[in-house]
Design a protein around this motif. Structure first.
Motif, PDB file in Angstrom:
ATOM      1  N   PRO A  40       0.812  -1.270  -0.043  1.00 42.73           N
ATOM      2  CA  PRO A  40      -0.104   0.039   0.076  1.00 42.73           C
ATOM      3  C   PRO A  40       0.742   1.141  -0.061  1.00 42.73           C
ATOM      4  CG  PRO A  40      -0.826  -1.386   1.539  1.00 42.73           C
ATOM      5  CD  PRO A  40       0.511  -2.053   1.067  1.00 42.73           C
ATOM      6  N   ASN A  41       0.499   2.158  -0.848  1.00 38.56           N
ATOM      7  CA  ASN A  41       1.196   3.580  -0.825  1.00 38.56           C
ATOM      8  C   ASN A  41       2.808   3.551  -1.082  1.00 38.56           C
ATOM      9  OD1 ASN A  41      -1.344   5.202  -0.253  1.00 38.56           O
ATOM     10  ND2 ASN A  41      -1.329   4.196   1.831  1.00 38.56           N
ATOM     11  N   THR A  42       3.137   2.690  -2.071  1.00 43.99           N
ATOM     12  CA  THR A  42       4.280   2.399  -2.457  1.00 43.99           C
ATOM     13  C   THR A  42       4.619   3.044  -3.824  1.00 43.99           C
ATOM     14  OG1 THR A  42       4.018   0.225  -3.006  1.00 43.99           O
ATOM     15  CG2 THR A  42       4.929   0.464  -1.077  1.00 43.99           C
ATOM     16  N   ASP A  92     -10.471   9.098  -1.034  1.00 43.43           N
ATOM     17  CA  ASP A  92      -9.343   8.360  -1.916  1.00 43.43           C
ATOM     18  C   ASP A  92      -9.022   9.436  -3.238  1.00 43.43           C
ATOM     19  OD1 ASP A  92     -11.680   8.445  -3.555  1.00 43.43           O
ATOM     20  OD2 ASP A  92     -11.950   6.423  -3.500  1.00 43.43           O
ATOM     21  N   GLY A 136      -7.773   6.676  -5.607  1.00 35.85           N
ATOM     22  CA  GLY A 136      -7.089   5.546  -4.664  1.00 35.85           C
ATOM     23  C   GLY A 136      -8.157   4.735  -4.421  1.00 35.85           C
ATOM     24  N   LYS A 137      -7.599   3.628  -3.492  1.00 30.76           N
ATOM     25  CA  LYS A 137      -8.676   2.524  -3.000  1.00 30.76           C
ATOM     26  C   LYS A 137      -8.901   2.383  -1.460  1.00 30.76           C
ATOM     27  CE  LYS A 137      -9.157  -2.068  -4.691  1.00 30.76           C
ATOM     28  NZ  LYS A 137     -10.183  -2.591  -3.464  1.00 30.76           N
ATOM     29  N   ASN A 138     -10.322   2.546  -1.123  1.00 31.42           N
ATOM     30  CA  ASN A 138     -10.552   2.600   0.117  1.00 31.42           C
ATOM     31  C   ASN A 138     -10.740   1.191   0.519  1.00 31.42           C
ATOM     32  OD1 ASN A 138     -10.506   5.448   0.338  1.00 31.42           O
ATOM     33  ND2 ASN A 138     -12.535   5.515   0.073  1.00 31.42           N
ATOM     34  N   THR A 139      -9.990   0.700   1.766  1.00 32.03           N
ATOM     35  CA  THR A 139     -10.459  -0.469   2.530  1.00 32.03           C
ATOM     36  C   THR A 139     -11.061  -0.267   3.786  1.00 32.03           C
ATOM     37  OG1 THR A 139      -8.692  -1.355   1.346  1.00 32.03           O
ATOM     38  CG2 THR A 139      -9.673  -2.752   3.057  1.00 32.03           C
ATOM     39  N   ASP A 157      -5.349   3.312   0.066  1.00 29.28           N
ATOM     40  CA  ASP A 157      -4.164   2.985  -0.785  1.00 29.28           C
ATOM     41  C   ASP A 157      -4.074   3.861  -2.097  1.00 29.28           C
ATOM     42  OD1 ASP A 157      -2.061   1.927  -2.178  1.00 29.28           O
ATOM     43  OD2 ASP A 157      -2.950   0.212  -2.352  1.00 29.28           O
ATOM     44  N   TYR A 158      -3.204   4.752  -1.990  1.00 25.34           N
ATOM     45  CA  TYR A 158      -2.930   5.591  -3.288  1.00 25.34           C
ATOM     46  C   TYR A 158      -2.083   5.202  -4.402  1.00 25.34           C
ATOM     47  CZ  TYR A 158      -5.325   9.137  -0.051  1.00 25.34           C
ATOM     48  OH  TYR A 158      -5.867   9.759   0.986  1.00 25.34           O
ATOM     49  N   ASN A 159      -1.995   4.076  -4.256  1.00 21.89           N
ATOM     50  CA  ASN A 159      -1.129   3.355  -5.543  1.00 21.89           C
ATOM     51  C   ASN A 159      -2.148   3.434  -6.917  1.00 21.89           C
ATOM     52  OD1 ASN A 159       0.965   2.384  -4.021  1.00 21.89           O
ATOM     53  ND2 ASN A 159       0.267   0.287  -3.871  1.00 21.89           N
TER      54      ASN A 159
ATOM     55  N   ARG B 330      -4.729  13.012   5.113  1.00 15.23           N
ATOM     56  CA  ARG B 330      -3.201  12.442   4.746  1.00 15.23           C
ATOM     57  C   ARG B 330      -1.988  13.349   5.386  1.00 15.23           C
ATOM     58  NH1 ARG B 330      -6.603  12.386   0.823  1.00 15.23           N
ATOM     59  NH2 ARG B 330      -6.540  14.731   1.023  1.00 15.23           N
TER      60      ARG B 330
END
Lengths: 493, 500
Positions: A40-42, A92, A136-139, A157-159, B330
């Motif tokens: 996540p977020n890499t 997101d 991005g994607k919310n979990t 996760d902003y990938n 953020r």
């Protein structure tokens, strides 16, 4: 009200928005890698995280892909177009606006020819194709359903944030009547095939590379004004698209029958039940406060570039199908089976490698498909077009018959080597020793006097009854043609 | 005040080159000056003394080793706290970013570092650069070194006060509607707003993207020109960055003559609403220019009358979008609601309510309204049309003269708490002369032109887009002419500060 009754009573109008993730190396507005997966977020930079002071830079490859899509859909490519900010607050969306295109899309006014199961061609009018970035994607963690309701907290996760998208919007698709649901699914499938042919996206529905929002409305008759529409979001398989449209048509018809009104809203599709449920009301109250993105300059794709891209477009699936249909002289039904089985390319390559179209089709859709199916694989995963062409060659040379060729194929699939090698190694080559064949023929004639009488009487099909024993005696390696010639010669017919 | 802090940037550069003193000497002198005067001025939000001395030491070592150095290497600089500095907190003057330490570097700071200028610290500003007094900073008011009861101007008020207070020889500000030129005018210093796209905005915290521009500031024209040369140039990370080759500013400032230059006085910016002393000083400066051989003509820019209205639609519209990202999700401040459910929406709402000051909120509300469906065409759309008209007017005006001139501001520095300072509309009107340049994207410069009631008056020069060099061709010789006629404005202050 059932779908079947609904479409008798009402005229359905559909509209489809398809989002396709482009397969560029980096994101649309920054240098972060555009890859699926990763921690996540890499795959992020200051820009894809929307950090203070960060700025976007347009990915030229993304623009190129968008133009290619526009051209493939027969759209006009804008001489000048702009990005616009679509403002809305959501965790997101890192900048709390999405960089998109509003009134100046890169491509507008095209059409797609969609072929249905029975070969009917439906022309779907395309309003526009525009560029934008993914969110991005919310979990949602801690709830029973994985939805936001009842969740304890949410992770983002902003990938995926900033991954390039092209959104293709149709005009209202009218006149499809009872085939509305089928057209919707076939249209998205056609787009998927185009994306793959253009090599602009992996276009895998199951990975969310291609996502569809389906608008449905009903009206009393084709002359009546458009009814109130609903938008079912993120329907992510062809089957689901068809089911969602069917469900919505039936649901809306039921409401209208009862004298109720259809509410303009977004709806969610549920795979398990095939039903849609109410999301949030969508109305004019939705105000994204679009304005031209001031951090980017207008985009002016040169006409030379556009023409270069047009010239570089590969043959599109529909064109190719039409061309090959003419060249191969298959029936429409045969052609559709091939396309649906995903074997068009394989057969084309096999023909290029020297096989006759009919033989290539027979092997790919027959024995190869059967073997692949046993292992839950696609036919192209177990043999190559060159191998199938080699097999067909051996048959044509008279070294194999169909039965032996199947054995050889099994060996090829098992990784024992090329067809000729397998044939040798397994000792399957057709017996050329006429002595052995003659003995078998004589034996068969002697043991079957009644059959011989029939043949002598002019019933040539009776020869088949002698072939069984001959094949048995030669362990299947007899050349059927030669055996037949021998029988006829011996009987003096 | 030591001799070192009294020197201009170019004088310091010369002394460093000749070995008269070291960068550590110079940097330490300015840091000492800062600690001695910060209680009075409050120019800085963060002083980066250790980093500054580290840079100074490194530059001194390179110089001893005979390495090639930038002309300004070793000369300290102060950065407006809107410029992202990796590893050093960058607040934008807001509670929202009070503890935000950027994980990346701005192009401006990269250039400053590459050239070896020790960064003394991050200067105070109105929150997110919105305001013209520094009263909207979450870190207290900066006070004008000329008179501590007066505002230093804004939003680059800290940057200007650091120069006027001899805390720094060079400052980097930003100018969206006058935020470099107006504080320069209020503090008797020189502030430049380059052509839009001249200096990279990558890593400059955005206020209004289509108007924002980084501006070099100094105590004289040549210093500002040298800093402008250092900062300008194409940056692939900023899509609005110009591809132009930049240079020649300093030599233009040092070698040009006023003789034969045509100065166009903008009719709409020389009349009503101007403080008497400002008008007098401006007229006197024009006479000095004429005496030095310049030709003075009057030019008409009618659409300038609408520039302020257009600006106050475009600017807040972009602000409303640019500042949306401060939502507590953020980075920066995150505030949970005092009661009720904790959801993304309620946290965003509570964070923005607590983190933004009144002026920022006012502009976000204005902008949100102006962009709303049904209002867009009437407000944002019309404003963009006025913007085009202003550009056309300027183009016509520049056909008749080399540069345009006006007083930089209608008044000298206001008093804290003065009636005007409390009235947002009156303050907005104070930007009437500076805003048109931002709308048109053209470069502008303010230099001191005497005093009115003991406070400095700013003289503004505007040049055609991408011809920033013309600012210096006029400002350089005009500064010299004004100084020989009436003395250096800042000397008056220096004497006053020395007498203290």
């Amino acid at each position: 009200m059932k779908y079947e009754d609904a479409i008798k009573k009402y005229d359905p109008v559909i509209g489809i928005e398809v989002h396709v993730e482009l397969g560029t190396a980096t994101k649309m507005f920054d240098a972060a890698p555009n890859t699926f997966g990763g921690g996540p977020n890499t795959n992020v930079t200051p820009t894809s995280l929307g950090l203070p002071g960060s700025l976007p830079v347009v990915n030229e490859k993304g623009v190129e892909y968008a133009i290619k899509i526009g051209l493939a859909l027969g759209c006009e490519i804008a001489e000048t177009c702009r990005f616009a900010r679509k403002n809305y607050f959501y965790p997101d969306v890192p900048k709390d606006f999405q960089t998109s295109q509003s009134d100046e899309p890169i491509a507008a006014e095209g059409q797609v020819e969609v072929e249905l199961e029975d070969g009917t061609i439906v022309t779907v009018p395309v309003e526009r194709a525009h560029m934008e970035e993914d969110a991005g994607k919310n979990t949602h963690v801690g709830g029973a359903t994985g939805r936001i309701q009842g969740a304890d907290h949410s992770l983002v996760d902003y990938n995926r944030a900033g991954v390039p998208l092209v959104e293709i919007v149709t005009h209202p698709i009218t006149g499809t009547g009872e085939r509305a649901a089928e057209v919707a699914a076939a249209y998205v499938r056609t787009l998927r095939d185009i994306f793959r042919a253009l090599d602009v996206s992996e276009a895998r529905m199951e990975q969310g590379n291609v996502r569809a929002d389906v608008n449905v409305s009903l009206r009393e008759s084709p002359e009546a004004p458009l009814g109130t529409r609903t938008e079912t979001k993120n329907v992510n398989s062809f089957r689901s698209i068809e089911r969602a449209v069917r469900f919505e048509i039936a649901r809306q018809a039921t409401l209208l029958e009862a004298g109720e009104k259809v509410v303009q809203e977004t709806r969610h599709f549920h795979e398990e039940t095939g039903e849609t449920s109410s999301g949030r009301p969508k109305s004019d109250a939705d105000d994204y406060r679009y304005f031209p993105e001031p951090d980017l300059v207008p985009l002016q794709p040169s006409r030379e570039w556009v023409e270069e891209l047009r010239a570089s477009l590969p043959e599109l699936p529909a064109q190719k199908r039409r061309r090959l249909l003419g060249e191969w002289k298959f029936s429409d039904l045969e052609m559709r089976d091939i396309v649906n089985a995903g074997l068009l390319e394989a057969i084309e390559d096999t023909v290029t490698a020297g096989a006759k179209p009919a033989a290539a089709r027979k092997w790919w859709t027959g024995e190869v498909a059967r073997l692949a199916n046993q292992d839950d694989k696609h036919p192209t995963e177990i043999v190559t077009p060159a191998q199938v062409a080699g097999l067909v060659d051996l048959i044509n040379e008279g070294k194999l018959n169909d039965k032996l060729a199947k054995d050889v194929l099994t060996g090829v699939v098992a990784g024992e080597g090329e067809p000729a090698e397998v044939m040798k190694a397994r000792d399957l080559e057709i017996v050329e020793d006429t002595g052995a064949l003659e003995a078998a023929v004589e034996e068969a004639i002697a043991s079957n006097p009644d059959v011989v009488e029939k043949i002598k009487g002019g019933k040539m099909q009776a020869i088949g009854a002698l072939m069984g024993p001959i094949m048995k005696a030669t362990r299947g390696q007899a050349d059927a043609g030669k055996a037949k010639d021998l029988i006829l010669a011996k009987l003096g017919v | 005040m030591t001799e070192l802090t009294n020197k201009s940037a170019l004088e310091l550069a010369a002394g460093l080159n000749s070995g008269e003193f070291s960068s550590v000497d110079v940097t330490q002198a300015h840091l000492d000056r800062i600690s001695a005067t910060e209680d009075d001025f409050n120019s800085f939000i963060t002083v980066t003394d250790e980093l500054a001395l580290e840079t100074a030491k490194a530059v001194d070592a390179k110089r001893s080793a005979g390495e090639d150095l930038h002309a300004l290497a070793g000369v300290p600089v102060a950065l407006k706290d809107l410029v992202v500095t990796e590893g050093t907190r960058t607040t934008a003057g807001s509670k929202m970013l009070e503890n935000w330490v950027p994980p990346y570097e701005s192009t401006v700071h990269n250039k400053v570092k590459a050239a070896g200028l020790p960064v003394l610290g991050k200067t105070n500003l109105d929150e997110f650069a919105m305001g013209s007094t520094t009263e909207h900073s979450a870190f207290g008011n900066t006070r004008n070194p000329w008179n501590l009861d007066h505002v230093p101007g804004g939003s680059s008020g800290g940057a200007a006060a650091a120069l006027a207070g001899f805390q720094a020889p060079l400052s980097v500000g930003t100018d969206t509607g006058g935020s470099v030129r107006q504080p320069a005018a209020f503090t008797g210093t020189v502030g430049v707003k380059p052509t839009y796209g001249s200096i990279s905005r990558f890593g400059i915290i955005a206020m209004a993207s289509s108007l924002d521009q980084v501006g070099p500031m100094g105590r004289n024209v040549a210093d500002a020109a040298a800093l402008h040369e250092l900062l300008a140039g194409h940056d692939p990370l900023d899509s609005t960055s110009l591809p132009d080759e930049v240079g020649g500013f300093l030599s233009a400032a040092q070698t040009s003559e006023l003789k034969g230059k045509k100065l166009g006085v903008i009719k709409q910016l020389a009349g009503e609403g101007y403080q008497d002393g400002v008008r007098t000083a401006f007229t006197a400066a024009l006479e000095t220019a004429a005496a030095a051989g310049a030709e003075i003509v009057e030019v008409d820019c009618p659409s300038i009358s609408y520039a302020l209205d257009a600006y106050y639609l475009i600017m807040p519209s972009e602000v409303s979008s640019n500042l949306a990202r401060y939502d507590g999700m953020r980075y920066g401040l995150r505030v949970e609601p005092e009661s009720g459910p904790v959801t993304a929406e309620t946290v965003m709402s509570a964070t923005r309510a607590a983190g933004f000051g009144d002026e920022v909120k006012r502009r976000i509300i204005l902008g949100t309204y102006a962009l709303s469906a049904g209002y867009y065409d009437a407000y944002y759309g019309s404003a963009q049309k006025i913007r085009t008209l202003v550009q056309n007017d300027f183009a016509k005006a520049f056909a008749a003269c080399d540069v345009l001139v006006s007083p930089t501001t209608p008044t000298t520095a206001l008093k804290f708490g003065a009636e005007k300072a409390a009235d947002p509309m009156a303050l907005y009107l104070g930007d009437v002369a500076t805003i048109p340049a931002n709308l048109a994207g053209i470069p502008g410069l303010s230099l001191p032109a005497g005093l009115a009631d003991g406070l400095p008056v700013g003289f503004q020069i505007l040049a055609p887009a991408r011809e920033d060099i013309k600012l210096y061709e006029v400002a350089g010789p005009l500064e010299a002419a004004l100084e020989s006629a009436g003395g250096r404005v800042l000397d008056t202050l220096a004497e006053g500060l020395n007498a203290k």
